[in-house]
Motif scaffolding. Structure first.
Motif, PDB file in Angstrom:
ATOM      1  N   LEU A 254     -27.165  -0.833 -37.609  1.00 43.33           N
ATOM      2  CA  LEU A 254     -26.184  -1.189 -37.199  1.00 43.33           C
ATOM      3  C   LEU A 254     -25.109  -1.624 -38.765  1.00 43.33           C
ATOM      4  O   LEU A 254     -25.982  -1.862 -39.505  1.00 43.33           O
ATOM      5  N   VAL A 255     -23.933  -1.773 -38.526  1.00 45.20           N
ATOM      6  CA  VAL A 255     -22.954  -2.243 -39.431  1.00 45.20           C
ATOM      7  C   VAL A 255     -22.727  -3.814 -39.193  1.00 45.20           C
ATOM      8  O   VAL A 255     -22.199  -3.977 -38.260  1.00 45.20           O
ATOM      9  N   VAL A 256     -22.969  -4.558 -40.280  1.00 42.92           N
ATOM     10  CA  VAL A 256     -22.653  -5.929 -40.108  1.00 42.92           C
ATOM     11  C   VAL A 256     -21.177  -6.031 -40.918  1.00 42.92           C
ATOM     12  O   VAL A 256     -21.292  -6.132 -42.409  1.00 42.92           O
ATOM     13  N   ALA A 257     -20.164  -6.593 -40.517  1.00 48.91           N
ATOM     14  CA  ALA A 257     -18.911  -6.793 -41.313  1.00 48.91           C
ATOM     15  C   ALA A 257     -18.087  -8.062 -40.860  1.00 48.91           C
ATOM     16  O   ALA A 257     -18.564  -8.496 -39.699  1.00 48.91           O
ATOM     17  N   PRO A 258     -17.391  -8.534 -41.700  1.00 47.20           N
ATOM     18  CA  PRO A 258     -16.657  -9.778 -41.386  1.00 47.20           C
ATOM     19  C   PRO A 258     -15.723  -9.502 -40.082  1.00 47.20           C
ATOM     20  O   PRO A 258     -15.364  -8.296 -39.842  1.00 47.20           O
ATOM     21  N   GLY A 259     -15.616 -10.225 -39.154  1.00 48.91           N
ATOM     22  CA  GLY A 259     -14.705 -10.184 -37.931  1.00 48.91           C
ATOM     23  C   GLY A 259     -13.382  -9.749 -38.199  1.00 48.91           C
ATOM     24  O   GLY A 259     -12.790 -10.171 -39.269  1.00 48.91           O
ATOM     25  N   PHE A 260     -12.668  -8.663 -37.469  1.00 50.55           N
ATOM     26  CA  PHE A 260     -11.397  -8.252 -37.956  1.00 50.55           C
ATOM     27  C   PHE A 260     -10.299  -9.378 -37.375  1.00 50.55           C
ATOM     28  O   PHE A 260     -10.524 -10.035 -36.706  1.00 50.55           O
ATOM     29  N   ILE A 261      -9.425  -9.257 -38.549  1.00 52.52           N
ATOM     30  CA  ILE A 261      -8.381 -10.266 -38.522  1.00 52.52           C
ATOM     31  C   ILE A 261      -7.025  -9.235 -38.013  1.00 52.52           C
ATOM     32  O   ILE A 261      -6.364  -8.535 -38.980  1.00 52.52           O
ATOM     33  N   ASP A 262      -6.370  -9.585 -36.870  1.00 50.27           N
ATOM     34  CA  ASP A 262      -5.243  -9.051 -36.538  1.00 50.27           C
ATOM     35  C   ASP A 262      -4.154 -10.181 -36.636  1.00 50.27           C
ATOM     36  O   ASP A 262      -3.775 -11.132 -36.108  1.00 50.27           O
ATOM     37  N   LEU A 263      -3.147  -9.763 -37.697  1.00 48.37           N
ATOM     38  CA  LEU A 263      -2.054 -10.571 -37.938  1.00 48.37           C
ATOM     39  C   LEU A 263      -0.877 -10.516 -37.135  1.00 48.37           C
ATOM     40  O   LEU A 263       0.198 -11.378 -37.024  1.00 48.37           O
ATOM     41  N   HIS A 264      -0.987  -9.558 -36.226  1.00 52.63           N
ATOM     42  CA  HIS A 264      -0.027  -9.221 -35.203  1.00 52.63           C
ATOM     43  C   HIS A 264      -0.196  -8.879 -33.838  1.00 52.63           C
ATOM     44  O   HIS A 264      -0.232  -7.791 -33.545  1.00 52.63           O
ATOM     45  N   GLN A 265      -0.445  -9.947 -33.177  1.00 52.73           N
ATOM     46  CA  GLN A 265      -1.016  -9.772 -31.775  1.00 52.73           C
ATOM     47  C   GLN A 265      -0.034 -10.689 -30.718  1.00 52.73           C
ATOM     48  O   GLN A 265      -0.097 -11.864 -30.875  1.00 52.73           O
ATOM     49  N   HIS A 266       0.566 -10.114 -29.718  1.00 50.40           N
ATOM     50  CA  HIS A 266       1.554 -10.700 -29.184  1.00 50.40           C
ATOM     51  C   HIS A 266       0.890 -11.273 -27.875  1.00 50.40           C
ATOM     52  O   HIS A 266       1.034 -12.284 -27.477  1.00 50.40           O
ATOM     53  N   GLY A 267      -0.135 -10.268 -27.391  1.00 54.33           N
ATOM     54  CA  GLY A 267      -0.837 -10.779 -26.015  1.00 54.33           C
ATOM     55  C   GLY A 267      -1.933 -11.748 -26.518  1.00 54.33           C
ATOM     56  O   GLY A 267      -2.902 -11.680 -27.110  1.00 54.33           O
ATOM     57  N   GLN A 268      -1.588 -13.055 -25.966  1.00 53.65           N
ATOM     58  CA  GLN A 268      -2.640 -14.304 -26.297  1.00 53.65           C
ATOM     59  C   GLN A 268      -3.391 -14.612 -25.209  1.00 53.65           C
ATOM     60  O   GLN A 268      -4.068 -15.516 -25.048  1.00 53.65           O
ATOM     61  N   ASP A 269      -3.262 -14.083 -24.079  1.00 51.66           N
ATOM     62  CA  ASP A 269      -4.014 -14.055 -22.625  1.00 51.66           C
ATOM     63  C   ASP A 269      -5.342 -14.108 -22.738  1.00 51.66           C
ATOM     64  O   ASP A 269      -5.884 -13.070 -23.588  1.00 51.66           O
ATOM     65  N   LEU A 270      -6.212 -14.516 -21.814  1.00 46.03           N
ATOM     66  CA  LEU A 270      -7.660 -14.132 -22.019  1.00 46.03           C
ATOM     67  C   LEU A 270      -7.962 -12.602 -21.872  1.00 46.03           C
ATOM     68  O   LEU A 270      -8.871 -12.107 -22.228  1.00 46.03           O
ATOM     69  N   GLU A 271      -7.010 -11.821 -20.779  1.00 41.75           N
ATOM     70  CA  GLU A 271      -7.465 -10.665 -20.758  1.00 41.75           C
ATOM     71  C   GLU A 271      -7.143  -9.801 -22.050  1.00 41.75           C
ATOM     72  O   GLU A 271      -8.200  -8.937 -22.012  1.00 41.75           O
ATOM     73  N   SER A 272      -6.255 -10.003 -22.871  1.00 43.75           N
ATOM     74  CA  SER A 272      -5.987  -9.384 -24.039  1.00 43.75           C
ATOM     75  C   SER A 272      -7.205  -9.864 -24.890  1.00 43.75           C
ATOM     76  O   SER A 272      -7.935  -9.155 -25.713  1.00 43.75           O
TER      77      SER A 272
END
Length: 488
Positions: free
Chosen positions: A69-87
């Motif tokens: 498997l590949v081990v990488a830094p967690g991805f960072i999303d600078l532009h995310q509108h949906g902040q609910d738990l489902e998202s």
């Protein structure tokens, strides 16, 4: 003396062997885009940080195998509108450990941070919203939707009307700036501007917002004023406006979803960004790997002339919840309604998106919200489509676009970002472990919340959120990322 030295070496080795890590990730292909590390290593995690990266075996309270498997830094999303738990759940399966609302920003920063504290799967943060500040000062405040109510794009945008179309008086302009100052004090990471949603904002108002950002040493994230090729009001003109504002004020500028706003002229707009950077301006940008965008049908984006500017018809507008393609009559009904509604806009070409995503200046950000597949599939789609299938990106370059590049942009707002986007000793243990042969998006326009596949493990500050491909229930390790002006 030699005997003493030998004793010290034995003692040091014994202490190292006695070190028990909270979690050890063993035998994975570790990628660190900053140092260029690409090798099989073991990672020891303690107290939410990466404590050790070694080719030696490491003892741990919990050990997980990342072989193959590949081990990488967690991805960072600078532009995310949906902040609910489902998202947040689908973002985790997309490899995301940090998702920030920086394009428009939350309506109320204090409420946003308070509502999410202790209730977030992944890290969160927001910009100070120029759109919301303007609506407030014009007497048409936006509702502060609770985080649990699946808020999306329509909830953070004003309906087209006087508050979006009118020019601000000097007194109103000062009120907008004071509101933004208060929001920055409350923990906002930047000033977020949706200029296309407030067409009444003059060029002078835009420059004043950039001046405020420079004064507070935070960047401006902006959805530019216009799209299309028709002059005046083209995408090239809009790009010129914000680059010019950055040049005359000294503020850092991040242009959001350049593929969406610039459309057919995306490569020209990218050349403008490159030119600005070559002359010392701090300008960055992002894109998402889809041909359709999504916005509020009630907003000023659909002011008269939108069809000509975008070069599309009513039938290119689709309701995400029903799949209905609009007619003129249906569009007029929804656009004039007081009920906010998201609409998917098919306005781009796949061949153009395929040129934008690999561009070296473009980082990946989703513009995610419920109703569009980019909410659930943006990052895994890049890995599946551009790395594995098209091979137009190397795995390291793709990871860099999703981790180090956004972390470096975020460093403009907070020094905490220097510990993110990297796999290094001392960095935050935000880590994604995925199968490079199977990782893929599964979300579609018909099923936009279908989780991606291929992420086997995901840690947020060292806490396992995805364990052996399954979400760990009732775990909320996400922390607020706030700006340096925060009083928190």
């Amino acid at each position: 003396m030699r005997f003493l030295t030998l004793c010290l070496l034995v003692l040091t080795s014994s202490i190292a062997l006695a070190q028990q890590y909270d979690l050890v990730i063993e035998g994975g292909r570790v990628l660190d885009p900053e140092s260029g590390l690409d090798a099989v290593r073991n990672i020891g995690i303690n107290g939410g940080r990466i404590a050790r990266i070694s080719s030696d075996a490491l003892p741990g309270k919990r050990r997980i195998s990342a072989s193959g498997l590949v081990v990488a830094p967690g991805f960072i999303d600078l532009h995310q509108h949906g902040q609910d738990l489902e998202s947040q759940r689908v973002k985790a399966f997309d490899g995301v450990t940090t998702a920030l609302e920086l394009e428009i920003g939350a309506t109320d920063v204090t409420q946003f941070l308070k509502a999410k504290a202790g209730h977030s799967m992944i890290h969160y943060g927001t910009a100070a919203s120029h759109v919301a500040a303007r609506a407030l000062i014009f007497g048409a405040p936006l509702p502060a939707a609770p985080i649990t109510s699946r808020p999306g794009i329509p909830e953070i945008l004003p309906k087209s009307g006087p508050a979006t179309e009118m020019h601000a008086t000097p007194e109103q302009l000062e009120g907008i700036k004071n509101r933004l100052r208060a929001e920055l004090d409350a923990g906002a990471l930047a000033i977020g501007m949706g200029i296309q949603y407030t067409p009444g904002a003059t060029r002078h108002e835009v420059i004043e917002m950039f001046r405020l950002a420079a004064e507070r040493d935070v960047p401006v994230y902006t959805h530019m004023r216009s799209f299309g090729r028709i002059e005046p009001g083209s995408a090239v003109e809009a790009t010129s406006e914000v680059i010019g504002a950055a040049a005359v004020t000294g503020a850092s500028l991040h242009i959001v979803h350049i593929n969406s706003t610039c459309g057919a002229d995306s490569l020209e707009c990218l050349a403008m960004v490159a030119g600005a950077r070559a002359r010392g301006l701090d300008v960055t940008t992002e894109a998402y790997p889809y041909i359709a965008g999504m916005t509020s049908i009630n907003s000023a984006v659909f002011n008269p002339g939108w069809q000509e500017k975008l070069g599309i018809a009513y039938s290119d507008l689709v309701l995400p919840d029903t799949g209905e393609h609009l007619t003129k009559e249906r569009f007029d009904e929804l656009h004039n309604s007081s009920v906010p509604r998201s609409i998917v806009i098919f306005s781009n070409k796949q061949e153009l998106v395929d040129k934008v995503i690999p561009h070296p200046l473009v980082m990946i950000a989703s513009d995610g919200a419920i109703g569009h597949p980019r909410n659930a599939g943006t990052f895994t789609r890049v890995l599946a489509h551009y790395v594995r299938e098209k091979q137009s990106l190397t795995l390291m370059d793709a990871v860099r676009k999703m981790t180090l590049m956004p972390a470096q942009v975020l460093e403009r707002s907070t020094p905490d970002a220097r510990r993110k986007g990297r796999l290094q000793e001392g960095a935050d243990a935000d880590i994604v472990v995925f199968d490079p042969q199977t990782i893929a998006d599964r979300s579609t326009y018909q099923s936009p919340m279908e989780p991606s596949v291929g992420v086997k493990f995901l840690t947020v500050e060292g806490t396992l959120l995805i364990d052996a491909g399954k979400i760990v229930p009732d775990v909320y390790p996400g922390q607020a990322i706030v700006g340096p002006s925060s009083v928190h």
